[in-house]
Design a protein around this motif. Structure first.
Motif, PDB file in Angstrom:
ATOM      1  N   LEU A  22       0.931  -1.181   0.141  1.00 23.00           N
ATOM      2  CA  LEU A  22       0.073   0.100   0.130  1.00 23.00           C
ATOM      3  C   LEU A  22       0.693   1.254  -0.086  1.00 23.00           C
ATOM      4  O   LEU A  22       1.886   1.360   0.758  1.00 23.00           O
ATOM      5  CB  LEU A  22      -0.957  -0.039   1.413  1.00 23.00           C
ATOM      6  N   ARG A  23       0.628   2.174  -1.012  1.00 26.42           N
ATOM      7  CA  ARG A  23       1.536   3.548  -1.237  1.00 26.42           C
ATOM      8  C   ARG A  23       0.489   4.642  -0.692  1.00 26.42           C
ATOM      9  O   ARG A  23      -0.315   4.928  -1.312  1.00 26.42           O
ATOM     10  CB  ARG A  23       2.167   3.336  -2.346  1.00 26.42           C
ATOM     11  N   SER A  24       1.166   5.862   0.086  1.00 25.80           N
ATOM     12  CA  SER A  24       0.476   6.594   0.371  1.00 25.80           C
ATOM     13  C   SER A  24       1.183   7.952   0.016  1.00 25.80           C
ATOM     14  O   SER A  24       2.454   8.041  -0.321  1.00 25.80           O
ATOM     15  CB  SER A  24       0.282   6.555   1.925  1.00 25.80           C
ATOM     16  N   ILE A  25       0.620   9.010  -0.225  1.00 29.74           N
ATOM     17  CA  ILE A  25       1.040  10.400  -0.405  1.00 29.74           C
ATOM     18  C   ILE A  25       0.508  11.306   0.688  1.00 29.74           C
ATOM     19  O   ILE A  25      -0.932  11.421   0.898  1.00 29.74           O
ATOM     20  CB  ILE A  25       0.704  10.824  -1.758  1.00 29.74           C
ATOM     21  N   MET A  72      -2.680   0.680  -4.389  1.00 29.50           N
ATOM     22  CA  MET A  72      -2.379  -0.813  -3.952  1.00 29.50           C
ATOM     23  C   MET A  72      -1.816  -1.425  -4.952  1.00 29.50           C
ATOM     24  O   MET A  72      -2.367  -1.281  -6.266  1.00 29.50           O
ATOM     25  CB  MET A  72      -3.642  -1.589  -3.589  1.00 29.50           C
ATOM     26  N   GLU A  73      -0.557  -1.819  -4.697  1.00 30.33           N
ATOM     27  CA  GLU A  73       0.016  -2.784  -5.921  1.00 30.33           C
ATOM     28  C   GLU A  73       0.772  -4.019  -5.470  1.00 30.33           C
ATOM     29  O   GLU A  73       0.564  -4.507  -4.601  1.00 30.33           O
ATOM     30  CB  GLU A  73       1.358  -1.718  -6.283  1.00 30.33           C
ATOM     31  N   LEU A 111      -7.680   0.959   0.316  1.00 30.48           N
ATOM     32  CA  LEU A 111      -7.665   2.247   0.074  1.00 30.48           C
ATOM     33  C   LEU A 111      -8.641   2.875   1.011  1.00 30.48           C
ATOM     34  O   LEU A 111      -8.651   4.318   0.815  1.00 30.48           O
ATOM     35  CB  LEU A 111      -7.710   2.560  -1.502  1.00 30.48           C
ATOM     36  N   GLY A 112      -9.524   2.359   1.734  1.00 31.29           N
ATOM     37  CA  GLY A 112     -10.632   2.801   2.293  1.00 31.29           C
ATOM     38  C   GLY A 112     -11.441   3.423   1.638  1.00 31.29           C
ATOM     39  O   GLY A 112     -12.231   4.521   1.991  1.00 31.29           O
ATOM     40  N   ALA A 113     -11.878   3.093   0.191  1.00 33.40           N
ATOM     41  CA  ALA A 113     -12.867   3.225  -0.509  1.00 33.40           C
ATOM     42  C   ALA A 113     -13.891   2.138  -0.583  1.00 33.40           C
ATOM     43  O   ALA A 113     -13.578   1.177  -0.144  1.00 33.40           O
ATOM     44  CB  ALA A 113     -12.425   3.592  -1.899  1.00 33.40           C
ATOM     45  N   LYS A 114     -15.091   2.467  -1.266  1.00 36.42           N
ATOM     46  CA  LYS A 114     -15.876   1.507  -1.658  1.00 36.42           C
ATOM     47  C   LYS A 114     -15.820   0.599  -2.977  1.00 36.42           C
ATOM     48  O   LYS A 114     -15.210   1.031  -3.793  1.00 36.42           O
ATOM     49  CB  LYS A 114     -17.219   2.292  -1.744  1.00 36.42           C
ATOM     50  N   GLU A 154      -0.606  -1.886 -10.472  1.00 38.90           N
ATOM     51  CA  GLU A 154      -0.938  -0.668  -9.463  1.00 38.90           C
ATOM     52  C   GLU A 154      -2.355  -0.315  -9.602  1.00 38.90           C
ATOM     53  O   GLU A 154      -2.622   0.128 -10.631  1.00 38.90           O
ATOM     54  CB  GLU A 154       0.000   0.416  -9.712  1.00 38.90           C
ATOM     55  N   TYR A 155      -2.920  -0.373  -8.587  1.00 35.30           N
ATOM     56  CA  TYR A 155      -4.500   0.132  -8.618  1.00 35.30           C
ATOM     57  C   TYR A 155      -4.721   1.603  -7.746  1.00 35.30           C
ATOM     58  O   TYR A 155      -4.545   1.737  -6.453  1.00 35.30           O
ATOM     59  CB  TYR A 155      -5.387  -0.875  -7.779  1.00 35.30           C
TER      60      TYR A 155
END
Length: 256
Positions: free
Chosen positions: A144-147, A154-155, A208-211, A236-237
């Motif tokens: 999981l990659r964050s900015i 998510m990859e 990603l905390g999304a639906k 990568e999504y």
């Protein structure tokens, strides 16, 4: 400090009065974002509050929010609400720079967290990419990659254990390409990048905390060494509002 309910002014001046009401609401919220009244990261009022303030039906409110989401102006955190999207990072697929590098170069703060590491049998499609027999064990790394603290992608990276034995003994929360180069002498000389819109899978959406089904961008990168061997196969999504693809090419005129 004013509340977001005070910042959004419900008038017909910012949208067409003879068109769909949801577009008028979309325009009003978009104008507040454009004028800086709703800064990046700001939380929007709840759907119920927006309904009360505008007098619109609940379905109309949702249509306006979904339109803004599709445009990348806002995003939804599952079980939390709607937020103004931060500025997107610029990605140049013609330049070989890792996530940590190009995000930091743009004055943002990147972070990587390894979710899972496992060795899995190669599917027919992946086996064809690596030129191995179906069922051959391959390393799979999910990260999981964050900015700026916000999860943006998510990859899932596939690596051939024959090229990188003992890969999982290393910390994979940084640059995987750097590990492959320094620890295994693997050098990438060519990248093939494919991109297409997608709906986030349940696994990616949860990370990603999304639906599930939220609009996304799928970036598939296949990296080759000078001998033509696949070093990495990366899927990568991305949240679609967090990335902007930019390519600067010299134009060559050819005779017809």
């Amino acid at each position: 400090m004013r509340k977001t309910t005070d910042i959004i002014t419900w008038t017909s001046e910012t949208g067409p009065t003879d068109g769909p009401q949801y577009l008028a609401l979309r325009n009003q919220i978009a104008l507040s974002i454009e004028m800086g009244k709703l800064p990046p990261g700001a939380k929007l009022p709840s759907e119920r509050t927006l309904q009360t303030g505008s007098g619109a039906a609940r379905g109309t409110i949702r249509e306006a929010l979904f339109q803004l989401e599709a445009e990348g102006l806002i995003y939804r955190r599952d079980r939390s609400g709607w937020y103004v999207s931060p500025p997107a990072v610029t990605y140049d697929p013609t330049r070989w720079a890792g996530f940590m590098t190009y995000v930091a170069e743009q004055g943002r703060t990147p972070a990587t967290a390894t979710i899972a590491t496992e060795t899995v049998p190669a599917s027919s499609a992946v086996a064809d990419i690596f030129r191995v027999a179906p069922g051959t064990p391959l390393h799979l790394v999910t990260r999981l990659r964050s900015i700026d603290g916000r999860p943006v992608l998510m990859e899932q990276i596939t690596v051939d254990p024959a090229l990188a034995p003992g890969l999982f003994s290393h910390s994979l929360d940084g640059s995987l390409s750097q590990i492959l180069m320094t620890q295994y002498g693997l050098r990438v000389s060519r990248n093939r990048v494919d991109m297409r819109p997608c709906a986030l899978t349940r696994e990616a959406a949860d990370a990603l905390g999304a639906k599930s089904g939220t609009p996304g961008l799928l970036v598939v990168r296949t990296s080759f060494d000078p001998d033509g061997r696949v070093v990495e196969y990366d899927q990568e999504y991305w949240r679609h509002d967090s990335i902007r693809v930019h390519v600067d090419l010299n134009v060559r005129t050819e005779n017809s």
